[in-house]
Design a protein around this motif. Sequence first.
Motif, PDB file in Angstrom:
ATOM      1  N   LYS A 439       0.823  -1.211   0.000  1.00  0.00           N
ATOM      2  CA  LYS A 439       0.000   0.000   0.000  1.00  0.00           C
ATOM      3  C   LYS A 439       0.857   1.262   0.000  1.00  0.00           C
ATOM      4  O   LYS A 439       0.499   2.267  -0.615  1.00  0.00           O
ATOM      5  N   SER A 440       1.978   1.209   0.727  1.00  0.00           N
ATOM      6  CA  SER A 440       2.856   2.374   0.743  1.00  0.00           C
ATOM      7  C   SER A 440       3.521   2.596  -0.611  1.00  0.00           C
ATOM      8  O   SER A 440       3.910   3.722  -0.947  1.00  0.00           O
ATOM      9  N   ILE A 441       3.655   1.547  -1.416  1.00  0.00           N
ATOM     10  CA  ILE A 441       4.258   1.678  -2.752  1.00  0.00           C
ATOM     11  C   ILE A 441       3.255   2.243  -3.743  1.00  0.00           C
ATOM     12  O   ILE A 441       3.566   3.141  -4.534  1.00  0.00           O
ATOM     13  N   PHE A 442       2.028   1.720  -3.702  1.00  0.00           N
ATOM     14  CA  PHE A 442       1.038   2.099  -4.707  1.00  0.00           C
ATOM     15  C   PHE A 442       0.228   3.332  -4.341  1.00  0.00           C
ATOM     16  O   PHE A 442      -0.449   3.896  -5.188  1.00  0.00           O
ATOM     17  N   THR A 443       0.263   3.747  -3.085  1.00  0.00           N
ATOM     18  CA  THR A 443      -0.489   4.943  -2.690  1.00  0.00           C
ATOM     19  C   THR A 443       0.419   5.864  -1.896  1.00  0.00           C
ATOM     20  O   THR A 443       1.438   5.456  -1.357  1.00  0.00           O
ATOM     21  N   HIS A 444       0.016   7.106  -1.781  1.00  0.00           N
ATOM     22  CA  HIS A 444       0.807   8.086  -1.049  1.00  0.00           C
ATOM     23  C   HIS A 444       0.513   8.047   0.445  1.00  0.00           C
ATOM     24  O   HIS A 444       1.387   8.309   1.256  1.00  0.00           O
ATOM     25  N   ARG A 445      -0.705   7.725   0.811  1.00  0.00           N
ATOM     26  CA  ARG A 445      -1.087   7.707   2.221  1.00  0.00           C
ATOM     27  C   ARG A 445      -1.650   6.336   2.565  1.00  0.00           C
ATOM     28  O   ARG A 445      -2.706   5.942   2.086  1.00  0.00           O
ATOM     29  N   VAL A 446      -0.923   5.623   3.426  1.00  0.00           N
ATOM     30  CA  VAL A 446      -1.362   4.289   3.816  1.00  0.00           C
ATOM     31  C   VAL A 446      -2.623   4.362   4.667  1.00  0.00           C
ATOM     32  O   VAL A 446      -3.491   3.503   4.593  1.00  0.00           O
ATOM     33  N   ASP A 447      -2.732   5.434   5.495  1.00  0.00           N
ATOM     34  CA  ASP A 447      -3.859   5.508   6.404  1.00  0.00           C
ATOM     35  C   ASP A 447      -5.165   5.888   5.734  1.00  0.00           C
ATOM     36  O   ASP A 447      -6.198   5.959   6.383  1.00  0.00           O
ATOM     37  N   GLU A 448      -5.144   6.125   4.407  1.00  0.00           N
ATOM     38  CA  GLU A 448      -6.381   6.433   3.694  1.00  0.00           C
ATOM     39  C   GLU A 448      -6.965   5.191   3.031  1.00  0.00           C
ATOM     40  O   GLU A 448      -7.987   5.269   2.362  1.00  0.00           O
ATOM     41  N   VAL A 449      -6.292   4.033   3.207  1.00  0.00           N
ATOM     42  CA  VAL A 449      -6.718   2.806   2.535  1.00  0.00           C
ATOM     43  C   VAL A 449      -7.377   1.885   3.553  1.00  0.00           C
ATOM     44  O   VAL A 449      -7.021   1.868   4.726  1.00  0.00           O
ATOM     45  N   MET A 450      -8.334   1.112   3.068  1.00  0.00           N
ATOM     46  CA  MET A 450      -9.055   0.176   3.921  1.00  0.00           C
ATOM     47  C   MET A 450      -8.093  -0.795   4.598  1.00  0.00           C
ATOM     48  O   MET A 450      -7.157  -1.296   3.986  1.00  0.00           O
ATOM     49  N   ALA A 451      -8.312  -1.082   5.889  1.00  0.00           N
ATOM     50  CA  ALA A 451      -7.487  -2.053   6.625  1.00  0.00           C
ATOM     51  C   ALA A 451      -8.060  -3.450   6.420  1.00  0.00           C
ATOM     52  O   ALA A 451      -9.253  -3.684   6.616  1.00  0.00           O
ATOM     53  N   PHE A 452      -7.195  -4.378   6.008  1.00  0.00           N
ATOM     54  CA  PHE A 452      -7.622  -5.753   5.758  1.00  0.00           C
ATOM     55  C   PHE A 452      -7.176  -6.708   6.859  1.00  0.00           C
ATOM     56  O   PHE A 452      -7.762  -7.764   7.039  1.00  0.00           O
ATOM     57  N   PHE A 453      -6.108  -6.368   7.591  1.00  0.00           N
ATOM     58  CA  PHE A 453      -5.554  -7.262   8.602  1.00  0.00           C
ATOM     59  C   PHE A 453      -5.396  -6.482   9.916  1.00  0.00           C
ATOM     60  O   PHE A 453      -5.246  -5.261   9.908  1.00  0.00           O
ATOM     61  N   PRO A 454      -5.419  -7.192  11.067  1.00  0.00           N
ATOM     62  CA  PRO A 454      -5.372  -6.506  12.370  1.00  0.00           C
ATOM     63  C   PRO A 454      -4.169  -5.596  12.538  1.00  0.00           C
ATOM     64  O   PRO A 454      -4.272  -4.541  13.156  1.00  0.00           O
ATOM     65  N   LEU A 455      -3.020  -5.989  11.971  1.00  0.00           N
ATOM     66  CA  LEU A 455      -1.817  -5.176  12.120  1.00  0.00           C
ATOM     67  C   LEU A 455      -2.007  -3.780  11.533  1.00  0.00           C
ATOM     68  O   LEU A 455      -1.419  -2.804  12.009  1.00  0.00           O
ATOM     69  N   GLU A 456      -2.851  -3.645  10.518  1.00  0.00           N
ATOM     70  CA  GLU A 456      -3.034  -2.361   9.833  1.00  0.00           C
ATOM     71  C   GLU A 456      -3.899  -1.389  10.620  1.00  0.00           C
ATOM     72  O   GLU A 456      -4.031  -0.228  10.240  1.00  0.00           O
ATOM     73  N   LEU A 457      -4.510  -1.865  11.726  1.00  0.00           N
ATOM     74  CA  LEU A 457      -5.325  -0.954  12.514  1.00  0.00           C
ATOM     75  C   LEU A 457      -4.489   0.160  13.144  1.00  0.00           C
ATOM     76  O   LEU A 457      -5.002   1.242  13.428  1.00  0.00           O
ATOM     77  N   PHE A 458      -3.197  -0.092  13.379  1.00  0.00           N
ATOM     78  CA  PHE A 458      -2.361   0.920  14.030  1.00  0.00           C
ATOM     79  C   PHE A 458      -2.280   2.205  13.210  1.00  0.00           C
ATOM     80  O   PHE A 458      -2.605   3.280  13.703  1.00  0.00           O
TER      81      PHE A 458
END
Length: 522
Positions: A439-458
């Motif tokens: 997500k960090s490669i394909f988008t500029h802001r990771v926190d604007e993308v849907m979270a799919f796994f628990p680790l991404e909630l942070f």
Amino acid sequence: MRSKAFLGIFVITQLVMVVATMGIVGSEGGSSNNSEELTMMFWGAIAIPFLIFQPLLAIESIHSEVKHKTLEMLYLSRLSSRRIILGKFYSHMLQTLMIACTIMPYVVLRYFAGGVNLLMEISTFISIVLISALGTAISVSTSSFSVRHPRSHRVRILILLILIVVGSTTGFGMFTAFMRFGGGGSINWVDFVTFVLMVPFVIYQVLSLGMSQVAPVSENNLLHKRINCFAVLAIYIIFRYFCESFLPLLPVMVCFLMSALEGVFSGDANYRSSYQPVKKYPEIGLLVAPNRYAYFNWFNLAVLMSLMLMVLEIANDDLGGNNKAMLILAPLICLAVYFTQMQLAQKEIWANINNFFIVFFLPFTLFLGMGFNDSLDSVLHNDAYEVFAVSYIFYANIMISYGLALQISRWKKEKLNTMHVLLAVISLIIIGTISLILKSIFTHRVDEVMAFFPLELFPVMLDNNETKGIALGSIVHLQLFFSLLALHLMSAESAKKFFQFREEGKDSTDEVDQARSLTEEL
């Protein structure tokens, strides 16, 4: 004590202390004795054998019994798992205390050399011994995992070595910094004494993990573990009004959370002997029952108690220490509510409602805490969302991993064990990390993308406001719901077993009473 390892540590420690003390005492002028360099050199020479070498010696305490196949002889001697683990711990602590007694004269000699605060030196020395005792307890508990998982002993040694080297040095540095510079530049001896009184209970809680590994499934040690948690909480309640910092909260949280996680990851022990404490103390039977239904009740209390005290400590710090009365009353109210709820949970008619309550109450409370953070900000001064969001994220990661571990154990048709949990956690970490990188490669802001796994909630929930963060993590919330649903079904099955074994216990007790009365008549 005749082992080469202990003799080597003992002799080398004495030589190093002689050289260090001669260098300090022989230095010119009393002011040089006060320098930071000499103080660091002296206490560093003391800390290395205590914080690193002595705890590492205990890593073979139980593993050597397993390797030489002598653990069965200890079982035949009718020693309980508690006495086996405590005996191993005491034997290693006897060595540590022996070295400590030989080092005390060097500490006193520095005092006579001048420029030394003896009270400060003794407090630092006590902290070293306590941290060493905690490291030894971790080593003994780690070694006890060899009883059920002997092949992974080398991996445990490596992890323990990293943990002891990093944790002990960091912990000792933070503790001495707090003692020397905390509290506005002066030592708060009430904080220090309270912490010293609490550390033995933390050590026992760590050793209890080893007891669970050494004990057969039919043995029940829950009463001692629960009493230990209540004891450390009692010390907190008694002394917190006189303390000036949040330091006494840390041992309370460690004991309660460690006990909570151990219970959740333990299975049912459906044996008559394991239900003896339930028959002996029927009023608190659910507190000492080796059953998932009982474990989830305790898990709710432990997590809520820790979260509530943390929130109140933050509010007390923001209010300048004017909220200490609530820090004392709140735990008492929480315990009263828990024991009332436990009495209802022990009635079979309330089992289904209570089972649903204990599984879904905690995440629902944390979720509401994030949603109503605007109302709580007046109390927590803009820390409300962060406190509840971080707690919710950790809870989601733990419970989703636990739910996945349950599915793995059912797929492999095995009982839930440590390997299933580790496999689930590692899988989620790997997949979540890969998705974050992509997500960090394909988008500029990771926190604007849907979270799919628990680790991404942070990044998703902490970098956004509550509404946006909750929406972006909706898929993870769905995973959490299915995990909690699986836990609900599992807890419902355990509740049936709890009432079944409790009734069997009552029947057997009635038979014993009838036989005893008949014997008296004859």
